[in-house]
Design an enzyme around this catalytic site. Structure first.
Site, mmCIF file in Angstrom:
data_model
loop_
_atom_site.group_PDB
_atom_site.id
_atom_site.type_symbol
_atom_site.label_atom_id
_atom_site.label_comp_id
_atom_site.label_asym_id
_atom_site.label_seq_id
_atom_site.Cartn_x
_atom_site.Cartn_y
_atom_site.Cartn_z
ATOM 1 N N ASP A 92 0.859 -1.179 0.000
ATOM 2 C CA ASP A 92 0.000 0.000 0.000
ATOM 3 C C ASP A 92 0.900 1.235 0.000
ATOM 4 O O ASP A 92 2.118 1.126 0.076
ATOM 5 C CB ASP A 92 -0.973 -0.024 1.178
ATOM 6 N N SER A 93 0.294 2.404 -0.095
ATOM 7 C CA SER A 93 1.102 3.614 -0.266
ATOM 8 C C SER A 93 1.596 4.181 1.053
ATOM 9 O O SER A 93 2.421 5.075 1.081
ATOM 10 C CB SER A 93 0.262 4.678 -0.962
ATOM 11 N N PHE A 96 -2.928 5.336 4.142
ATOM 12 C CA PHE A 96 -3.996 4.957 5.070
ATOM 13 C C PHE A 96 -3.474 4.897 6.511
ATOM 14 O O PHE A 96 -4.105 5.406 7.431
ATOM 15 C CB PHE A 96 -4.601 3.610 4.664
ATOM 16 N N GLY A 227 -11.028 4.007 0.491
ATOM 17 C CA GLY A 227 -11.893 4.795 1.364
ATOM 18 C C GLY A 227 -13.227 4.126 1.653
ATOM 19 O O GLY A 227 -14.195 4.779 2.017
ATOM 20 N N ASP A 277 -8.464 -7.176 -0.282
ATOM 21 C CA ASP A 277 -7.633 -7.502 0.868
ATOM 22 C C ASP A 277 -8.398 -7.084 2.106
ATOM 23 O O ASP A 277 -9.233 -6.189 2.046
ATOM 24 C CB ASP A 277 -6.312 -6.720 0.841
ATOM 25 N N CYS A 315 -14.916 -27.802 6.011
ATOM 26 C CA CYS A 315 -13.621 -27.228 5.605
ATOM 27 C C CYS A 315 -12.544 -28.315 5.581
ATOM 28 O O CYS A 315 -12.467 -29.131 6.492
ATOM 29 C CB CYS A 315 -13.241 -26.112 6.579
ATOM 30 N N CYS A 317 -9.264 -27.679 5.539
ATOM 31 C CA CYS A 317 -7.962 -27.080 5.866
ATOM 32 C C CYS A 317 -7.228 -27.948 6.896
ATOM 33 O O CYS A 317 -7.833 -28.792 7.556
ATOM 34 C CB CYS A 317 -8.144 -25.640 6.357
ATOM 35 N N CYS A 320 -8.907 -27.925 10.406
ATOM 36 C CA CYS A 320 -10.178 -28.649 10.522
ATOM 37 C C CYS A 320 -9.987 -30.157 10.357
ATOM 38 O O CYS A 320 -10.766 -30.948 10.873
ATOM 39 C CB CYS A 320 -11.187 -28.108 9.511
ATOM 40 N N HIS A 346 -7.110 -21.428 9.712
ATOM 41 C CA HIS A 346 -8.462 -21.784 9.258
ATOM 42 C C HIS A 346 -9.143 -20.604 8.559
ATOM 43 O O HIS A 346 -9.702 -20.770 7.468
ATOM 44 C CB HIS A 346 -9.363 -22.280 10.391
#
Ligand SMILES: [Zn+2]
Length: 375
Positions: A92-93, A96, A227, A277, A315, A317, A320, A346
């Protein structure tokens, strides 16, 4: 090199299944990007991220600039090498975080002066400096320096923020184009580092439109809608996304920053958002909140103390497949570090799984290209 973004399939409401060719990875879109704030997706080792299928992660320019410092990271070969992450990365810049974390900000046309939230030291960020830091880190995708409008913001505040954001976007892009060859790596495939512009404008649709049109004229490699998810009602988030998406070029990636809950990311992906994201799956995990196919599960709750079922029966994963709700609750109650690790693995698997399902369904429900063109 052919186009850096290929659209493989499209659906009638605007959803698209694509491939984004970046120096460190060809990323399948729509994609969810785990947030790796300070050179780590909190609690998850890089090899686990790879095995979960994460193709691109975020790095936070503000945090890495303050600690350990972008020049140190450049000397160590760039962020990919420093953190041992061979796949794609977006930074990111810094805007934020400057606006949300630091103290004593003073904004001028030139840039923003702020004090570090770590030690109170004074720093000055300009669009040019933000690009220099991101190029030193060696991101696959750099973001233009913007001013994120807070919510709520009155119209004059949103207009002023928009004016700065557009001027800073132009400066960011021209500095990026002049210096992108200074990345700390070279890409054998010949892919270039990319720079995305960020559409701001508060919750005013005409300001959003104006910003999108100006940024498109500047010809960025991709476009983000920023934003959002700053405290506004979800209907308003949706309205802003629906307003801006049709104004962005179809042949470039579109990224909505900082969203969202599982049902939101699915909805936006089906509308034609290619990248998202959010800290939610990782942050919520550390507080014991699991996202599952049965809804949200607060693993701290007493009713799970003897629950032998997996966190999410649907799930597959590694968490799980191996552990019970009772054990995850115990780890949380005992304050064990493994709690954050397992909960986060998870939640990330769940988010990445949503995007995989959406990609598959976009592929299956796509219409022949000829038909799309006459719709
Ligand atoms: Zn799971």
């Amino acid at each position: 090199m052919s186009s850096p973004f290929d659209i493989l399939a499209e659906t009638e409401p605007g959803g698209r299944r694509g491939q984004l060719h970046l120096p460190h990875r060809t990323v399948q879109t729509p994609v969810f990007m785990p947030v790796g704030t300070a050179g780590t997706v909190k609690a998850v080792p890089q090899d686990t991220l790879e095995s979960l299928g994460a193709e691109i992660i975020l790095g936070n320019t503000y945090h890495l600039y303050l600690r350990p410092g972008h020049e140190l990271i450049r000397r160590l070969g760039g962020l990919h090498r420093f953190i041992s992450w061979p796949r794609a990365m977006l930074t990111d810049s810094g805007g934020f975080q400057v606006f949300s974390l630091s103290a004593l900000r003073k904004v001028s046309d030139e840039g923003v002066r702020f004090r570090s939230h770590l030690d109170g030291s004074s720093h000055f960020f300009t669009p040019e400096h933000s690009m220099d830091v991101q190029i030193a880190l060696g991101a696959d995708i750099c973001m233009a320096f913007d001013e994120c409008t807070e919510y709520p913001a009155d119209r004059s505040r949103a207009e002023e923020s928009l004016r700065l954001t557009m001027a800073w976007a132009r400066r960011s892009l021209s500095h990026f184009r002049a210096h992108r060859g200074e990345a700390p790596w070279t890409d054998p495939k010949g892919c270039c580092m990319q720079c995305f512009g960020i559409v701001q404008g508060g919750m005013y649709t005409d300001l959003r439109r104006q910003c999108a049109e100006r940024l498109v004229e500047m010809d960025f490699d991709g476009y983000a809608i920023g934003g959002l998810s700053v405290g506004e009602p979800r209907a308003l988030t949706l309205e802003m996304i629906a307003e801006v998406l049709p104004l962005l070029p179809k042949d470039k990636p579109r990224y909505v920053m900082g969203v969202g809950y599982p049902d939101e990311i699915e909805q936006y992906a089906r509308m034609g958002v290619d990248m998202m994201d959010c800290v939610l799956p990782t942050r919520a995990a550390r507080h014991g909140l699991l996202f599952t196919s049965e809804g949200r599960l607060n693993i701290k709750a007493k009713r799970y103390s003897e629950d032998q079922s997996p966190p999410d029966p649907a799930c597959g994963c590694p968490v799980c497949r191996r552990y019970t709700r009772a054990y995850l609750r115990h780890l949380m109650q005992a304050g064990e570090p493994l709690s954050a690790i397992l909960n986060t693995v998870h939640n990330l698997a769940y988010y990445l799984g949503i995007m995989e399902r959406v990609r598959n369904s976009l592929q299956e429900t796509s219409r022949p290209a000829a038909k799309i063109s006459v719709l």
